[in-house]
Design an enzyme around this catalytic site. Structure first.
Site, PDB file in Angstrom:
ATOM      1  CD  GLU A 299      -2.858  -1.014  -0.102  1.00  0.00           C
ATOM      2  OE1 GLU A 299      -3.154   0.109  -0.576  1.00  0.00           O
ATOM      3  OE2 GLU A 299      -3.227  -2.079  -0.624  1.00  0.00           O
TER       4      GLU A 299
ATOM      5  CG  HIS B  12      -0.959   0.806  -4.369  1.00  0.00           C
ATOM      6  ND1 HIS B  12      -0.803   0.517  -5.707  1.00  0.00           N
ATOM      7  CD2 HIS B  12      -1.547  -0.292  -3.808  1.00  0.00           C
ATOM      8  CE1 HIS B  12      -1.258  -0.705  -5.945  1.00  0.00           C
ATOM      9  NE2 HIS B  12      -1.707  -1.214  -4.810  1.00  0.00           N
TER      10      HIS B  12
END
Length: 212
Positions: free
Chosen positions: A27, A30
């Site tokens: 994450e 990202h």
């Protein structure tokens, strides 16, 4: 019997930090990719961090812990901040799985020199590194499945006509529920394991070639 239970308990315990690391890296990458492409949304939401509390999705974390595939809480992205929205969304989506494969590569570089150690502490560390590699590859492979809300769907949409975007959005909840059912029933185990094994063997061959 007790030896088996003890080994299973140790494997579960070392799986916990492995899961947290895999999800956090996925994450955070990202978010960093989105930030690099001009979108500060993830930064403002405090998601440019490896702190697992910021990223965990309860169901996705449990699935990764017990099934070795799962997901985290999606990083917020505002496509309006991108110069090339469709391309940049695909790059942001791809950053997560790619980071997992790179994390697995690093873990294997550390695992192979330690795996034959006689020290129980070192062996436990080696087991954790192995779990990081396997789970990280599993997370990357699973998220490349081209169905919403996984990363693969966003990558796929960047190559499809725009008229398909609303269809994906319209049925996203149903598809997500269906995906969870298939995961729990084990229908996806064989194809996911197939690709995980291929990638693991490829990364392992690179590590062994470098280490000699």
């Amino acid at each position: 019997m007790f030896s088996y239970l003890n080994s299973q308990l140790i494997q579960l315990l070392v799986s916990v930090p492995a899961v947290l690391l895999c999800l956090s890296v996925h994450e955070a990458c990202h978010g960093y990719m989105a930030y690099a492409l001009g979108d500060p949304t993830a930064k403002h939401a405090g998601r440019l961090t490896l702190d697992p509390i910021r990223h965990l999705d309860p169901i996705g974390t449990i699935c990764l812990l017990f099934f070795h595939v799962g997901w985290a809480k999606p990083v917020p992205v505002n496509p309006g901040n991108f110069k090339h929205p469709r391309r940049d969304i695909a790059l942001v989506s791809l950053a997560g799985p790619v980071s997992n494969f790179l994390l697995a590569l690093v873990a294997l570089f550390l695992y192979y020199p330690l795996r034959l150690a006689e020290s129980s502490i070192v062996m436990t560390i080696a087991l954790m590194l192995y779990m990081v590699a396997v789970m990280s590859i599993g997370l990357g492979v699973f998220n490349l499945i081209p169905v919403p809300p996984l990363d693969g769907s966003k990558i796929l949409l960047s190559f499809l006509p725009r008229k398909y975007e609303w269809k994906f959005a319209q049925y996203q909840q149903y598809i997500q529920f269906g995906l969870l059912i298939l995961l729990v029933l084990g229908v996806l185990n064989t194809p996911i394991r197939f690709f995980v094994n291929i990638i693991y063997q490829g990364l392992a061959s690179i590590v062994l070639a470098v280490l000699g």
